[in-house]
Design an enzyme around this catalytic site. Structure first.
Site, PDB file in Angstrom:
ATOM      1  CE  LYS A   9       0.147  -5.044 -11.714  1.00 56.71           C
ATOM      2  NZ  LYS A   9       0.415  -6.403 -12.228  1.00 56.71           N
ATOM      3  CE  LYS A  69      -2.268 -13.036 -11.602  1.00 53.87           C
ATOM      4  NZ  LYS A  69      -1.416 -12.563 -12.707  1.00 53.87           N
TER       5      LYS A  69
HETATM    6  O1  NPG Z   1      -5.861  -7.321  -7.297  1.00 54.64           O
HETATM    7  O2  NPG Z   1      -7.007  -8.567  -8.634  1.00 54.64           O
HETATM    8  C1  NPG Z   1      -6.060  -7.830  -8.392  1.00 54.64           C
HETATM    9  C2  NPG Z   1      -5.121  -7.520  -9.535  1.00 54.64           C
HETATM   10  C3  NPG Z   1      -3.731  -7.856  -9.231  1.00 54.64           C
HETATM   11  O3  NPG Z   1      -2.017  -6.789 -10.430  1.00 54.64           O
HETATM   12  C4  NPG Z   1      -2.830  -7.659 -10.395  1.00 54.64           C
HETATM   13  N1  NPG Z   1      -2.970  -8.525 -11.393  1.00 54.64           N
HETATM   14  O4  NPG Z   1      -0.071  -9.048 -13.244  1.00 54.64           O
HETATM   15  O5  NPG Z   1      -0.922 -10.020 -11.611  1.00 54.64           O
HETATM   16  C5  NPG Z   1      -0.993  -9.218 -12.496  1.00 54.64           C
HETATM   17  C6  NPG Z   1      -2.184  -8.414 -12.552  1.00 54.64           C
HETATM   18  C7  NPG Z   1      -2.849  -7.898 -13.711  1.00 54.64           C
HETATM   19  C8  NPG Z   1      -4.197  -7.845 -13.719  1.00 54.64           C
HETATM   20  C9  NPG Z   1      -2.167  -7.397 -14.761  1.00 54.64           C
HETATM   21  C10 NPG Z   1      -4.863  -7.307 -14.775  1.00 54.64           C
HETATM   22  C11 NPG Z   1      -2.829  -6.871 -15.827  1.00 54.64           C
HETATM   23  C12 NPG Z   1      -4.176  -6.805 -15.816  1.00 54.64           C
END
Ligand code: NPG
Length: 381
Positions: A177, A277
């Protein structure tokens, strides 16, 4: 059509939705997860249990507790399901789970809430037929590569420790991130420590503007697989402009709200990779159509994650086994997020998760763990 031995006879042509249990569970995360939009220490999840004429099915809503990352949030999803979505479905005969999206079309938006009820009806329908999500969706693999999403850390050292731990466990791709001020330095440090061969990508969650182009272009030196959603979700055309200025491929996530949105973005050159997603696009069936658009356009796709429990993880792993998912997704083992999952945990073996092959999702919540983590239950008839 196959049917479970001993399953009661039922009308396979029609599914009547009789009642829905809206169950909130709250699972602590093994470690806080920070993105450009906020930090998460626990996962407040809305689960749906659909009671249908052909049996029960489970759905999981992707929405988070607060409307910081997406406009949908878990209380809002529960409200719209109770007041607007379920009344359009309860007591109706549905020809199949595909009819759910059609029946809900008059309600604008609210894709995560719609996805959750479609998932529950699809699970019920497939369990009754003895067909797995994977077979129904068109999976071609029996196991999928695991990728891990690594949040923003307080220091580069802490990040390197976390990445090193995931690589030692066998994750096949790492996503960092990023946000302005936490980008070049952590990426450089990860490359220096772990070398050029680690499949590495970054996710900005829309935190940059076109004025940051030089900073983003500086990421070109690190051989990244892609940069995910550098600009806000509305700026699809500007992503096309940015794509011409970067060598790193642009992947869109938040901007891709449907198969049509994917086709539009691809057509103008806004992305050469798509993160899919199911919650963001309104369900597994639309997610499969996004996959199909990408495959037909020669655009790489991978499956995104929303810190799902074992239920959502089961559906995601099944979808990730489709042929057009050409890159490892945010598909990690249960223990990446949860010490205890609601279902049997998904365990990584040789950097992969096995695709469930049982009827429907192929997994079910453990009743004791479900009871332990439940914070409220509401039944809608
Ligand atoms: O591995 O399930 C996972 C999470 C992957 O980073 C991930 N998801 O932006 O895609 C995204 C994100 C996210 C999830 C961002 C939760 C913010 C909260």
């Amino acid at each position: 059509m196959r049917r479970r031995a001993g399953a009661p006879p039922h009308n396979l042509a029609m599914t009547r939705l009789e009642a829905v249990e809206l169950r909130r569970v709250c699972l602590p995360l093994v470690a806080p997860f920070r993105t450009a939009h906020g930090a998460y220490a626990e996962r407040d999840v809305l689960l749906l249990r659909a009671a249908t004429s052909c049996g029960d099915g489970w759905g999981e809503c992707a929405a988070l507790a607060d409307p910081l990352y997406t406009s949908e949030y878990v209380d809002g999803c529960q409200h719209v399901l109770r007041e607007h979505l379920l009344p359009r479905l309860l007591g109706r005969d549905l020809s199949s789970a595909a009819a759910v999206a059609e029946a809900l079309r008059p309600v604008a938006g609210h894709r995560m809430a719609k996805a959750a009820i479609e998932m529950a009806v699809l699970d019920a329908e497939l369990r009754a037929r003895g067909e797995s999500f994977a077979d129904h969706l068109g999976a071609v693999r029996t196991a999928v590569d695991c990728g891990v999403a690594v949040g923003i850390h307080g220091s580069v050292e802490a990040l390197l420790d976390a990445v090193g731990g995931y690589l030692a466990q066998g994750y096949r791709r790492v996503k960092l991130k990023i946000e302005p001020g936490w980008d070049l330095e952590p990426v450089r440090a990860v490359r220096e420590r772990f070398g050029p061969d680690v499949p590495l990508q970054v996710d900005a969650n829309g935190a940059y503007t076109l004025a940051d182009v030089r900073r983003l272009a500086a990421l070109d030196d690190f051989g990244l697989l892609l940069i995910e959603q550098p600009l806000p979700e509305e700026q699809v055309r500007t992503h096309a402009e940015l794509a011409r200025l970067l060598r790193t491929p642009i992947c869109l996530d938040e901007s891709i709200t449907s198969a049509r949105a994917a086709a539009e973005a691809i057509a103008i050159g806004a992305c050469t990779v798509v993160s899919v997603k199911p919650g963001r696009v309104g369900g597994y069936l639309e997610a499969r159509r996004v996959h199909d658009v990408c495959a037909a356009s020669g655009v790489a796709a991978w499956l995104g994650g929303m810190l799902e429990t074992g239920l959502g993880r089961a559906g995601n792993v099944a979808l990730a086994a489709l042929p057009g998912f050409t890159l490892p997704g945010d598909v990690s083992a249960s223990d990446r997020y949860y010490r205890q999952d609601l279902t049997e945990p998904f365990v990584m073996r040789d950097g992969r998760l096995a695709v469930p092959s049982g009827p429907g999702l192929g997994v079910a919540p453990d009743p004791a763990r479900l009871a332990e983590f439940t914070t409220s239950v509401e039944i809608i008839r």
